[in-house]
Design a protein around this motif. Structure first.
Motif, PDB file in Angstrom:
ATOM      1  N   ILE A 282       0.830  -1.196   0.000  1.00  9.47           N
ATOM      2  CA  ILE A 282       0.000   0.000   0.000  1.00  9.47           C
ATOM      3  C   ILE A 282       0.870   1.254   0.000  1.00  9.47           C
ATOM      4  O   ILE A 282       2.066   1.198   0.239  1.00  9.47           O
ATOM      5  N   ARG A 283       0.238   2.389  -0.257  1.00  7.77           N
ATOM      6  CA  ARG A 283       0.944   3.670  -0.261  1.00  7.77           C
ATOM      7  C   ARG A 283       1.086   4.194   1.164  1.00  7.77           C
ATOM      8  O   ARG A 283       0.449   3.701   2.090  1.00  7.77           O
ATOM      9  N   ALA A 284       1.905   5.222   1.307  1.00 10.91           N
ATOM     10  CA  ALA A 284       2.182   5.773   2.642  1.00 10.91           C
ATOM     11  C   ALA A 284       0.926   6.352   3.284  1.00 10.91           C
ATOM     12  O   ALA A 284       0.777   6.314   4.512  1.00 10.91           O
ATOM     13  N   ASN A 285       0.001   6.900   2.476  1.00 12.47           N
ATOM     14  CA  ASN A 285      -1.196   7.515   3.043  1.00 12.47           C
ATOM     15  C   ASN A 285      -2.376   6.555   3.129  1.00 12.47           C
ATOM     16  O   ASN A 285      -3.472   6.946   3.537  1.00 12.47           O
ATOM     17  N   ASP A 286      -2.202   5.291   2.725  1.00 19.63           N
ATOM     18  CA  ASP A 286      -3.249   4.291   2.889  1.00 19.63           C
ATOM     19  C   ASP A 286      -3.257   3.804   4.334  1.00 19.63           C
ATOM     20  O   ASP A 286      -2.263   3.919   5.054  1.00 19.63           O
ATOM     21  N   VAL A 287      -4.366   3.254   4.765  1.00 22.49           N
ATOM     22  CA  VAL A 287      -4.547   2.851   6.157  1.00 22.49           C
ATOM     23  C   VAL A 287      -5.004   1.403   6.206  1.00 22.49           C
ATOM     24  O   VAL A 287      -5.924   1.017   5.476  1.00 22.49           O
ATOM     25  N   ALA A 288      -4.373   0.613   7.060  1.00 21.36           N
ATOM     26  CA  ALA A 288      -4.731  -0.796   7.215  1.00 21.36           C
ATOM     27  C   ALA A 288      -5.123  -1.075   8.650  1.00 21.36           C
ATOM     28  O   ALA A 288      -4.531  -0.536   9.591  1.00 21.36           O
ATOM     29  N   GLY A 289      -6.126  -1.939   8.827  1.00 28.98           N
ATOM     30  CA  GLY A 289      -6.565  -2.314  10.163  1.00 28.98           C
ATOM     31  C   GLY A 289      -7.032  -3.756  10.181  1.00 28.98           C
ATOM     32  O   GLY A 289      -7.374  -4.337   9.149  1.00 28.98           O
ATOM     33  N   ARG A 290      -7.031  -4.330  11.368  1.00 28.41           N
ATOM     34  CA  ARG A 290      -7.557  -5.682  11.550  1.00 28.41           C
ATOM     35  C   ARG A 290      -9.051  -5.572  11.841  1.00 28.41           C
ATOM     36  O   ARG A 290      -9.458  -5.026  12.862  1.00 28.41           O
ATOM     37  N   TYR A 291      -9.862  -6.085  10.926  1.00 26.12           N
ATOM     38  CA  TYR A 291     -11.313  -5.954  11.041  1.00 26.12           C
ATOM     39  C   TYR A 291     -11.868  -6.973  12.022  1.00 26.12           C
ATOM     40  O   TYR A 291     -12.878  -6.729  12.674  1.00 26.12           O
ATOM     41  N   GLY A 292     -11.218  -8.118  12.120  1.00 27.07           N
ATOM     42  CA  GLY A 292     -11.665  -9.156  13.049  1.00 27.07           C
ATOM     43  C   GLY A 292     -11.121 -10.506  12.633  1.00 27.07           C
ATOM     44  O   GLY A 292     -11.189 -10.871  11.459  1.00 27.07           O
ATOM     45  N   GLY A 293     -10.571 -11.264  13.580  1.00 30.57           N
ATOM     46  CA  GLY A 293     -10.045 -12.583  13.255  1.00 30.57           C
ATOM     47  C   GLY A 293      -8.961 -12.506  12.204  1.00 30.57           C
ATOM     48  O   GLY A 293      -7.941 -11.844  12.375  1.00 30.57           O
ATOM     49  N   THR A 311      -3.764  -2.648  -6.005  1.00 24.20           N
ATOM     50  CA  THR A 311      -3.259  -2.780  -4.638  1.00 24.20           C
ATOM     51  C   THR A 311      -3.594  -4.148  -4.061  1.00 24.20           C
ATOM     52  O   THR A 311      -2.743  -4.812  -3.452  1.00 24.20           O
ATOM     53  N   ALA A 312      -4.845  -4.567  -4.255  1.00 21.50           N
ATOM     54  CA  ALA A 312      -5.265  -5.869  -3.734  1.00 21.50           C
ATOM     55  C   ALA A 312      -4.459  -7.004  -4.359  1.00 21.50           C
ATOM     56  O   ALA A 312      -4.075  -7.960  -3.676  1.00 21.50           O
ATOM     57  N   GLU A 313      -4.174  -6.897  -5.643  1.00 25.23           N
ATOM     58  CA  GLU A 313      -3.416  -7.956  -6.314  1.00 25.23           C
ATOM     59  C   GLU A 313      -1.968  -8.010  -5.841  1.00 25.23           C
ATOM     60  O   GLU A 313      -1.386  -9.089  -5.698  1.00 25.23           O
ATOM     61  N   ARG A 314      -1.370  -6.846  -5.570  1.00 28.79           N
ATOM     62  CA  ARG A 314      -0.009  -6.849  -5.032  1.00 28.79           C
ATOM     63  C   ARG A 314       0.028  -7.592  -3.701  1.00 28.79           C
ATOM     64  O   ARG A 314       0.919  -8.416  -3.456  1.00 28.79           O
ATOM     65  N   LEU A 315      -0.957  -7.314  -2.862  1.00 34.62           N
ATOM     66  CA  LEU A 315      -1.002  -7.968  -1.567  1.00 34.62           C
ATOM     67  C   LEU A 315      -1.300  -9.456  -1.704  1.00 34.62           C
ATOM     68  O   LEU A 315      -0.685 -10.296  -1.035  1.00 34.62           O
ATOM     69  N   ARG A 316      -2.231  -9.796  -2.588  1.00 28.18           N
ATOM     70  CA  ARG A 316      -2.593 -11.202  -2.774  1.00 28.18           C
ATOM     71  C   ARG A 316      -1.399 -12.020  -3.258  1.00 28.18           C
ATOM     72  O   ARG A 316      -1.137 -13.128  -2.768  1.00 28.18           O
ATOM     73  N   LEU A 317      -0.646 -11.480  -4.191  1.00 24.41           N
ATOM     74  CA  LEU A 317       0.506 -12.195  -4.729  1.00 24.41           C
ATOM     75  C   LEU A 317       1.623 -12.316  -3.687  1.00 24.41           C
ATOM     76  O   LEU A 317       2.327 -13.331  -3.630  1.00 24.41           O
ATOM     77  N   LEU A 318       1.786 -11.278  -2.860  1.00 22.45           N
ATOM     78  CA  LEU A 318       2.769 -11.360  -1.781  1.00 22.45           C
ATOM     79  C   LEU A 318       2.407 -12.468  -0.792  1.00 22.45           C
ATOM     80  O   LEU A 318       3.272 -13.227  -0.337  1.00 22.45           O
ATOM     81  N   VAL A 319       1.131 -12.556  -0.463  1.00 23.48           N
ATOM     82  CA  VAL A 319       0.679 -13.608   0.444  1.00 23.48           C
ATOM     83  C   VAL A 319       0.913 -14.980  -0.161  1.00 23.48           C
ATOM     84  O   VAL A 319       1.401 -15.902   0.497  1.00 23.48           O
ATOM     85  N   GLU A 320       0.571 -15.120  -1.433  1.00 18.30           N
ATOM     86  CA  GLU A 320       0.742 -16.403  -2.119  1.00 18.30           C
ATOM     87  C   GLU A 320       2.213 -16.821  -2.133  1.00 18.30           C
ATOM     88  O   GLU A 320       2.540 -18.002  -2.019  1.00 18.30           O
ATOM     89  N   GLU A 321       3.099 -15.820  -2.212  1.00 13.77           N
ATOM     90  CA  GLU A 321       4.521 -16.115  -2.317  1.00 13.77           C
ATOM     91  C   GLU A 321       5.196 -16.268  -0.961  1.00 13.77           C
ATOM     92  O   GLU A 321       6.057 -17.152  -0.778  1.00 13.77           O
ATOM     93  N   GLN A 322       4.816 -15.443   0.020  1.00 11.34           N
ATOM     94  CA  GLN A 322       5.597 -15.364   1.251  1.00 11.34           C
ATOM     95  C   GLN A 322       4.879 -15.882   2.502  1.00 11.34           C
ATOM     96  O   GLN A 322       5.483 -15.966   3.564  1.00 11.34           O
TER      97      GLN A 322
END
Length: 403
Positions: A282-293, A311-322
């Motif tokens: 995500i970018r520096a001004n984006d915000v992430a939070g734990r919604y639950g579980g 943005t979602a695809e970058r994160l999804r691919l990182l998860v798939e890889e790491q």
């Protein structure tokens, strides 16, 4: 030095010790290292007041050099504490350098003719510079952090910077009287400085308390309440500027089986590792939070559906890889993401609650389609879709929210 000024400086030293003790107690209870740094800053500022108040007893050179040196270190440590608060290196080398430079310049002024106006200007400009630097650091708010308390504390520091700068320039050009005459103006300056120091101390403690109350203990991301509150603020800003705003709901696939097969310790490690991947996507001004579980909410101010999808695809691919191997276990976790976008003037979702409903529906559709994909919520009938229905190779489709 007039008795009144000496008395006020002595009172300032006592108050500084009390504030430092309060910060030490708060730092110990909250386990926040930044508070310990600010406590050390108060101790140095207190020592500075003591040496300045003891000018008659210890002599002018010791009072000026040691007193102002302690004050410069104290102001620098305020900035260092802000850096620690934002999880950055403290920058102690810069603090030491400015303190040595400042005391060197003050010593040169004493040696070359005891020019008090120069000494006042040097110390005032350096203290004002540290205050302005610290205030600027607070105004550069990171995505996961308190807002109101940072701004309030920054205003206090900027007031200190303005006051010291005016004092230094005014004394240098003869617009303000030189200190040392014990007049009402000098007493007022000391009292004002003490008041701002108290305001900063309590403002910084409130800032820490707000941060502790806003963050999820396990992942370090915003908790649900804080994320939704921040989302309301960002969406309100987007509406006022007529800018788009996107929201992602991301859910780790088959996460329950991770806890069942490997235990909650491995599950917690997976959640922490996922949280460490989010800033990379995500970018520096984006915000992430734990919604639950195992579900997370990501706020993307200024992003249209296409940008949210990227943005979602970058994160999804990182998860798939790491996020496959955790603690020596092949957990095989993937990510499904649902996205919704507010577009000014469109009839789509225009509140955080509406965006969450839309993104949750898209997330549900992604789960039904086989997981490990990004799904963009389809706009209402009659509105043009802002993202393609299919993205070959990624398994993303546009889907209406579930009813």
């Amino acid at each position: 030095m007039d008795f009144q000024v000496q008395t006020v400086l002595s009172v300032s030293a006592v108050v500084g010790l009390l504030l430092a003790g309060l910060q030490l107690l708060a730092g110990w209870r909250l386990r926040q290292s930044c508070v310990f740094v600010w406590s050390l800053a108060n101790l140095f500022l207190t020592a500075g007041c003591v040496f300045l108040a003891a000018r008659v007893d210890i002599g002018l050179p010791a009072s000026v050099l040691v007193g102002n040196g302690c004050i410069l270190i104290g102001m620098g440590l305020i900035y260092s504490g802000i850096r620690v608060f934002d999880e950055r290196p403290p920058g102690l080398a810069a603090v030491a350098t400015v303190a040595l430079l400042g005391t060197g310049l003050l010593g040169l002024s004493l040696w070359s003719g005891n020019n008090m106006a120069d000494r006042v200007t040097i110390s005032s400009i350096l203290v004002g510079g540290w205050s302005a630097t610290a205030g600027r650091a607070l105004l550069q708010t990171p995505g996961c952090g308190p807002i109101i308390s940072r701004v309030a504390s920054a205003i206090v520091l900027i007031m200190v910077a303005a006051g010291y700068t005016i004092r230094g320039v005014g004394v240098q050009f003869g617009l303000l009287p030189l200190p040392g005459n014990g007049g009402p103006a000098e007493v007022l300056v000391v009292i004002a400085g003490l008041g701002l120091a108290i305001c900063w101390t309590f403002g910084s403690l409130y800032m820490v308390l707000e941060k502790v109350a806003s963050l999820d203990d396990l992942t370090g991301l915003l908790n649900r309440r804080a994320a939704l509150q921040r989302g309301e603020e960002l969406l309100r800003f987007a509406r006022a500027r007529r800018q788009p705003f996107s929201l992602l709901l991301a859910d780790l696939d088959h996460f329950k089986s991770v806890n069942d097969r490997f235990g909650h310790d491995v599950g917690d490690l997976a959640l922490k590792h996922f949280a460490s991947l989010v800033p990379q996507s995500i970018r520096a001004n984006d915000v992430a939070g734990r919604y639950g579980g195992e579900e997370f909410c990501i706020l993307l101010p200024g992003a249209e559906a296409k940008g949210a999808f990227a943005t979602a695809e970058r994160l999804r691919l990182l998860v798939e890889e790491q996020l496959r191997d955790i603690g020596g276990h092949d957990i095989g976790v993937t990510l499904t993401v649902g996205a919704a976008t507010y577009i000014p003037g469109n009839a789509g979702p225009d509140t955080i609650a509406d965006l969450i409903i839309a993104a949750d529906g898209a997330l549900y559709a992604g789960k039904a389609q086989g997981r490990n994909r990004t799904v963009i919520a389809q706009p209402p009938a009659g509105e043009a879709a802002s993202a393609p229905r299919e993205m070959p190779g990624h398994g993303a489709i546009a889907a209406e929210p579930s009813r």
